[in-house]
Design an enzyme around this catalytic site. Structure first.
Site, PDB file in Angstrom:
ATOM      1  N   CYS A 106      49.479  26.702   7.248  1.00 20.98           N
ATOM      2  CA  CYS A 106      50.647  25.822   7.027  1.00 20.98           C
ATOM      3  C   CYS A 106      50.319  24.958   5.809  1.00 20.98           C
ATOM      4  CB  CYS A 106      50.928  24.962   8.247  1.00 20.98           C
ATOM      5  SG  CYS A 106      50.918  25.860   9.813  1.00 20.98           S
ATOM      6  N   ALA A 107      50.286  25.557   4.639  1.00 20.69           N
ATOM      7  CA  ALA A 107      49.575  24.976   3.502  1.00 20.69           C
ATOM      8  C   ALA A 107      50.312  23.857   2.770  1.00 20.69           C
ATOM      9  CB  ALA A 107      49.213  26.076   2.491  1.00 20.69           C
ATOM     10  N   GLY A 108      51.657  23.844   2.797  1.00 20.62           N
ATOM     11  CA  GLY A 108      52.375  22.865   2.006  1.00 20.62           C
ATOM     12  C   GLY A 108      52.064  21.419   2.407  1.00 20.62           C
ATOM     13  N   PRO A 109      51.982  20.503   1.434  1.00 21.66           N
ATOM     14  CA  PRO A 109      52.204  20.690  -0.002  1.00 21.66           C
ATOM     15  C   PRO A 109      50.977  21.142  -0.793  1.00 21.66           C
ATOM     16  CG  PRO A 109      51.926  18.373   0.455  1.00 21.66           C
ATOM     17  CD  PRO A 109      51.862  19.076   1.792  1.00 21.66           C
ATOM     18  N   GLY A 152      47.452  19.885  -0.642  1.00 21.65           N
ATOM     19  CA  GLY A 152      46.276  19.057  -0.894  1.00 21.65           C
ATOM     20  C   GLY A 152      45.025  19.601  -0.235  1.00 21.65           C
ATOM     21  N   LYS A 153      45.129  19.944   1.044  1.00 19.85           N
ATOM     22  CA  LYS A 153      43.971  20.510   1.745  1.00 19.85           C
ATOM     23  C   LYS A 153      43.629  21.881   1.184  1.00 19.85           C
ATOM     24  CE  LYS A 153      45.117  18.054   6.039  1.00 19.85           C
ATOM     25  NZ  LYS A 153      46.430  17.552   5.572  1.00 19.85           N
ATOM     26  N   GLU A 202      52.862  29.392   3.383  1.00 19.53           N
ATOM     27  CA  GLU A 202      53.802  28.276   3.520  1.00 19.53           C
ATOM     28  C   GLU A 202      55.217  28.851   3.525  1.00 19.53           C
ATOM     29  OE1 GLU A 202      56.036  25.373   4.079  1.00 19.53           O
ATOM     30  OE2 GLU A 202      53.883  24.967   4.169  1.00 19.53           O
ATOM     31  N   CYS A 251      48.945  15.168  11.428  1.00 22.33           N
ATOM     32  CA  CYS A 251      49.027  13.790  10.928  1.00 22.33           C
ATOM     33  C   CYS A 251      49.832  12.981  11.939  1.00 22.33           C
ATOM     34  CB  CYS A 251      49.672  13.757   9.548  1.00 22.33           C
ATOM     35  SG  CYS A 251      49.543  12.121   8.787  1.00 22.33           S
TER      36      CYS A 251
END
Length: 456
Positions: A263-266, A268-269, A288, A385
């Site tokens: 679940c890559a968006g946006p 940063g990780k 994503e 988060c």
């Protein structure tokens, strides 16, 4: 039009976009600032007015309802936003009262017409006659419960306060609730990361306490540095950095490993993982489903000299069609975002308890599929988060129940400590899990939850 007047108009237009079109303030405000051509000082004023008004919206609405003698639901939305902006200036800034009142009247007049001007003027003049302390005492004294009193005093919905209390109680720290609520209403410092092995932390920068790659600038906007660094320096919360580093640090990396950011968006990780993969001889894929966010992921990894394929599929399908192929998978799951209320203050007013079941169904589906994508011995980092226990502890417990002896939990608190520059205050979870929970009031980060699981 003076710079301050233009800054107020930018703040007002951003509030309108947030409330009319469900825009995100952190995306809309910079566009409005650029379009208005604000100076650095006036951009700072517009930012403070926008975020300050959004953070304390619930408190201001209670004051407006009292001063207006009617529920805020009965006030035209543009007029209500002008009032919120005016109340914020009157009660939480050093803006002169006459300027706060007159400029808010002007904003309401331009948005609705002359009919609104007298009403806004009367309400704000009534607000201006009492001190902030008097208003707080007035609205909190009418609270029907302790939780409602906290909601009014700290501008958080009651259901969020209860979720936070339960999450803190899961660590035996329920007495920290008011510290957490207060921290959510403080503007966060801009934290940056220098991608490992690809960029250096500036000599004059302040190192962050935990992430080995995090830093803060002494002053000024980071835009110039980011542009000059070619994507190898970026703005990123320290908790987000630690979550990515925990996946890498969970077990020693072997050359040739395959990693997946599901679940890559946006992105940063993903960028940190890509830099770590480059340094350690690993390969990383990203996924994503959103087209706009997938573009952001590609931009995020553009500064890393490594091929990072970015697919655009439902994460559950993407993982299930790659059964047993990955050594490490990150599931940074879509969630309520209650851990990032400092940076996205409007989220507290947009989300509701009814959002949680649908999100937890998605989170569990993604995490189950991610386990299937792991090779034997592979590591899953399940990250949100949000500190909400339904999105964190409950998901981890359900995965362990579902997969039984095929899955074991690692001590995420020990792993996060091992990748940190300095020790962190990470008390044990009373449910016996190894989950690590970061907090704004305790660590200065977003409230990031990190669970590490290994497929046997």
């Amino acid at each position: 039009m003076s710079g301050a007047t233009l800054a107020r108009r930018v703040a007002f237009e951003t509030l309108r976009g947030v409330h009319e079109s469900d825009a995100y303030a952190n995306l809309l405000l910079p566009k409005e600032i650029r379009l208005a051509g604000l100076s650095t000082a006036d951009a700072g004023l517009a930012t403070e007015l926008t975020y300050g008004t959004l953070r304390r919206q619930g408190t201001y609405d209670a004051i407006i309802a009292d001063a207006a003698g009617r529920p805020v639901e009965d006030i035209d939305p543009p007029v209500l936003d002008a009032l919120r902006l005016g109340v914020h200036q009157l009660l939480s800034t050093r803006v002169a009262s006459h300027a706060a009142v007159n400029e808010s009247v002007s904003l309401a007049r331009s948005a609705v017409g002359q009919s609104a001007a007298g009403f806004v003027n009367a309400v704000l003049r009534r607000v201006s006659r009492e001190t902030p302390g008097t208003w707080m005492e007035r609205i909190t004294s009418a609270a029907r419960s302790d939780d409602e009193r906290l909601a009014l005093a700290h501008a958080h919905p009651v259901w969020v306060i209860r979720a936070f209390r339960r999450a803190l109680a899961a660590e035996g720290r329920a007495d920290e609730l008011e510290q957490l609520l207060a921290a959510d209403n403080v503007s966060p410092q801009v934290t940056m990361t220098a991608l490992p092995g690809l960029a250096d932390i500036p000599a004059d920068a302040q190192r962050t306490p935990y992430s080995p790659y995090g830093f803060r600038l002494g002053g000024g906007a980071p835009d110039t540095m980011i542009a000059e660094a070619g994507g190898r320096v970026r703005v990123q919360d320290e908790g987000s950095q630690l979550a990515a580093l925990a996946l890498v640090g969970a077990t020693p990396v072997q050359a040739g490993e395959r990693w997946l950011d599901l679940c890559a968006g946006p992105g940063g990780k993903t960028a940190i993982l890509a830099a770590e993969a480059l340094a350690r001889g690993a390969h990383i894929d990203a996924n994503e489903p959103s087209g706009n966010r997938a573009r952001l992921v590609r931009d995020s990894v553009a500064g890393v000299p490594l091929d990072v394929p970015v697919s655009q599929r439902d994460g559950r399908d993407r993982a299930l069609t790659a059964a047993g192929q990955y050594d490490r998978v990150l599931v940074d799951a879509p969630c309520t975002g209650l851990g990032a209320l400092r940076r996205r203050p409007e989220a507290r007013w947009r989300k509701s308890p009814s959002d949680v079941p649908e999100l937890t169904d998605l989170q569990l589906g993604l995490a189950k599929a991610a386990v299937q994508a792991l090779r034997p011995g592979g590591i899953l980092a399940y990250v949100t988060c949000s500190p909400h226990l339904a999105e964190t502890a409950a998901i981890g417990a359900e995965l362990l129940r579902e997969f039984g002896d095929g899955l074991e939990e690692l001590d995420a608190r020990a792993v996060v400590t091992s990748v940190s520059r300095t020790p962190l205050d990470l008390p044990a979870q009373l449910d016996g899990s190894g989950r690590a929970q970061l907090w704004p009031h305790r660590h200065g980060t977003d409230a990031m939850s990190i669970t590490l699981l290994r497929r046997r």
